[in-house]
Enzyme design. Structure first.
Site, PDB file in Angstrom:
ATOM      1  N   HIS A 232       0.486  -1.211  -0.228  1.00  0.00           N
ATOM      2  CA  HIS A 232       0.119  -0.151  -0.096  1.00  0.00           C
ATOM      3  C   HIS A 232       0.677   1.385  -0.671  1.00  0.00           C
ATOM      4  O   HIS A 232       2.440   1.119  -0.163  1.00  0.00           O
ATOM      5  CB  HIS A 232      -0.920  -0.309   1.765  1.00  0.00           C
ATOM      6  N   ARG A 283      -5.566   0.503   5.856  1.00  0.00           N
ATOM      7  CA  ARG A 283      -4.320   1.312   4.087  1.00  0.00           C
ATOM      8  C   ARG A 283      -4.374   0.319   2.802  1.00  0.00           C
ATOM      9  O   ARG A 283      -3.889   0.495   1.713  1.00  0.00           O
ATOM     10  CB  ARG A 283      -3.157   0.977   5.196  1.00  0.00           C
ATOM     11  N   GLU A 310      -1.044  -7.631   7.184  1.00  0.00           N
ATOM     12  CA  GLU A 310       0.260  -7.431   7.909  1.00  0.00           C
ATOM     13  C   GLU A 310       0.396  -8.373   8.473  1.00  0.00           C
ATOM     14  O   GLU A 310      -0.256  -8.647   8.980  1.00  0.00           O
ATOM     15  CB  GLU A 310       0.806  -5.815   8.003  1.00  0.00           C
ATOM     16  N   HIS A 409       0.827  -5.686   2.113  1.00  0.00           N
ATOM     17  CA  HIS A 409       1.733  -5.346   3.030  1.00  0.00           C
ATOM     18  C   HIS A 409       3.130  -5.756   2.867  1.00  0.00           C
ATOM     19  O   HIS A 409       3.279  -6.623   1.868  1.00  0.00           O
ATOM     20  CB  HIS A 409       0.828  -5.447   4.819  1.00  0.00           C
TER      21      HIS A 409
END
Ligand SMILES: O=C(O)[C@@H](COP(=O)(O)O)OP(=O)(O)O
Length: 480
Positions: A232, A283, A310, A409
């Protein structure tokens, strides 16, 4: 009854030897063959030992000066290079021969009558008339076809003689030319023998791809699927250099710009996505939206899963990396961040972000009960939870022909890269992904990469961004 070449049924001639005699002979032949095979095996072992003792005499290190040791090291490296080259040459020959065998078997299969030939009548027509019939008025222009055929043959022969390494060098030039827009791992553009070193984790796969002179020019043909991995755009905590992990942070202003720019670039190159996958952290979702919006492809379906989240950084969540480096040492922080099998201390209820994470409604929608969600993770554990999703949900989409974007991520993308490229546990430590830079993977039908990953964008900027991410784990000079 059997059928002869004329198509008539004929009586099978009676065998001249009895069935029991035939069996006896067969057994004898098989016995002989097995003894010969055994002998050949033993000879091979002896030959192997002889070559090894010839090429690898025991190392005499005692009493050597530094200079001597350095010379010895250089010599060993030279030998390794030689062996590597030989290995690739042999692999290329094997692959070429295998292909020829497959072609010939196919021809035999066809000749055995699977393809019925039409009955042809013998006719007498002059070459001139035949050309006239085939080409009409054009045959006058192509009357010199014999000379043309000669030229083609010559060219073909020339191509066959080309050393496969030159083909790879030529490819390197191709990559170089494109490297301003299509990023390649630094050092990839190099001699063929060093390519294997960069792709060491799966050098066999590469030897097949790059080691075969007949296959080298086909590399681009073998690419069947395009897959894009995207970390991201910059998040608010990336900017503050804090471990963000499962804390839900929006993109920073710069992150929004990065995502939009990424979409613009992908649009410029004409890419079209069929499916987008994101984590359930804002995100990554926000990045996917902005990318699709910039590309004018907002309608493309997006699927979200916690399995693309993530890595769970456990008790490290919220902490500042540079401060951690000051307190625990840069090496320890690097191990926590990049080690494959290193798990940070788990998060517990006393942690300031525990409640925010585990009381979030999104974690009631996962395919595992909330209390079974991770409390910390190594990269290995990220891969373990990600793989079932990859195999069951994403792979079928790719195989059905969709161009897929995974907006996720730093570490979920690294885990996937490790899996796809066969990166070793030790080499994955050196893979760092910057924010907002799409990584293009070209895959064959079995979803194996057919060439090195490409980080798309301005290469100088990408290298600087990678360094910036790596430096996040270093002590802030001003605070020393
Ligand atoms: O959790 C985080 O802070 C970063 C990764 O941190 P590092 O592994 O680079 O320390 O993840 P992302 O920004 O990709 O979501």
């Amino acid at each position: 009854m059997a059928i002869n070449v004329t198509g008539f049924r004929v009586k099978k001639p009676k065998p001249k030897i009895s069935a029991s005699r035939r069996l006896y002979l067969k057994t004898k032949i098989l016995k002989k063959a097995s003894t010969l095979l055994e002998e050949e095996k033993k000879e091979k072992v002896i030959e192997r030992e002889r070559i090894l003792s010839e090429r690898l005499p025991p190392l005499q290190l005692s009493g050597l000066s530094l200079q001597d040791l350095q010379t010895l090291c250089k010599e060993l490296h030279r030998k390794i290079d030689g062996v590597d080259d030989d290995r690739y040459n042999v692999a290329s020959k094997v692959a070429k021969n295998e292909k020829e065998v497959a072609d010939l078997s196919h021809k035999i299969f066809e000749l055995k009558g699977k393809m019925k030939r039409p009955n042809l009548k013998r006719v007498r027509v002059s070459a001139e008339a035949m050309l006239g019939a085939l080409l009409g008025s054009r045959h006058k222009e192509s009357i010199d076809f014999k000379a043309n055929l000669k030229t083609v043959k010559k060219e073909e022969e020339k191509r066959e003689d080309t050393d496969w390494r030159k083909n790879v060098d030529a490819m390197s030039v191709h990559y170089m030319r494109h490297s301003s827009t299509f990023g390649i791992e630094p050092g990839f553009v190099a001699r063929a023998s060093s390519i294997s070193r960069i792709w060491r984790p799966d050098s066999h796969r590469l030897s097949v791809l790059f080691g075969c002179r007949t296959l080298v020019p086909q590399i681009f043909l073998m690419s069947k699927h395009k897959l894009f991995l995207l970390r991201h755009g910059e998040g608010a905590w990336n900017k503050e250099n804090r471990f963000c992990s499962w804390v839900d942070q929006k993109l920073s202003e710069n992150g929004v710009l990065e995502a939009k720019e990424c979409g613009r670039m992908l649009k410029q190159h004409g890419y079209e996505f069929g499916r987008v996958f994101t984590s359930i952290l804002s995100r990554s979702v926000q990045t996917a939206w902005l990318v699709l919006e910039s590309m004018g492809q907002e309608w493309v379906p997006i699927t979200k899963s916690w399995r693309l989240n993530e890595r769970h950084y456990g008790a490290l969540i919220g902490l500042n990396r540079a401060e951690m480096a000051l307190n625990h040492g840069e090496e320890q922080v690097k191990l926590w961040r990049r080690g494959y099998d290193v798990t940070p201390p788990p998060i517990d209820e006393s942690h300031p972000y525990y409640a925010q994470i585990y009381n979030d409604r999104r974690y009631t929608t996962c395919d595992v009960p909330k209390d079974e969600l991770p409390k910390t993770e190594s990269l290995k554990e990220v891969l373990d939870r990600l793989l079932p999703y990859w195999n069951d949900v994403i792979v079928p989409e790719i195989k059905s022909g969709q161009t897929v974007l995974i907006s996720a991520h730093g570490n979920s993308c690294r885990a996937l890269l490790k899996h796809l490229e066969g990166i070793s546990d030790t080499d994955i430590v050196n893979v760092t992904l910057p924010t907002g830079v799409p990584v293009l993977l070209e895959l064959d039908e079995n979803l194996r990469p057919v060439k090195p990953r490409e980080l798309l964008g301005d290469q100088a900027k990408i290298q600087a961004a990678i360094k910036k991410v790596e430096d996040q784990g270093k002590v802030d000079e001003g605070k020393k």
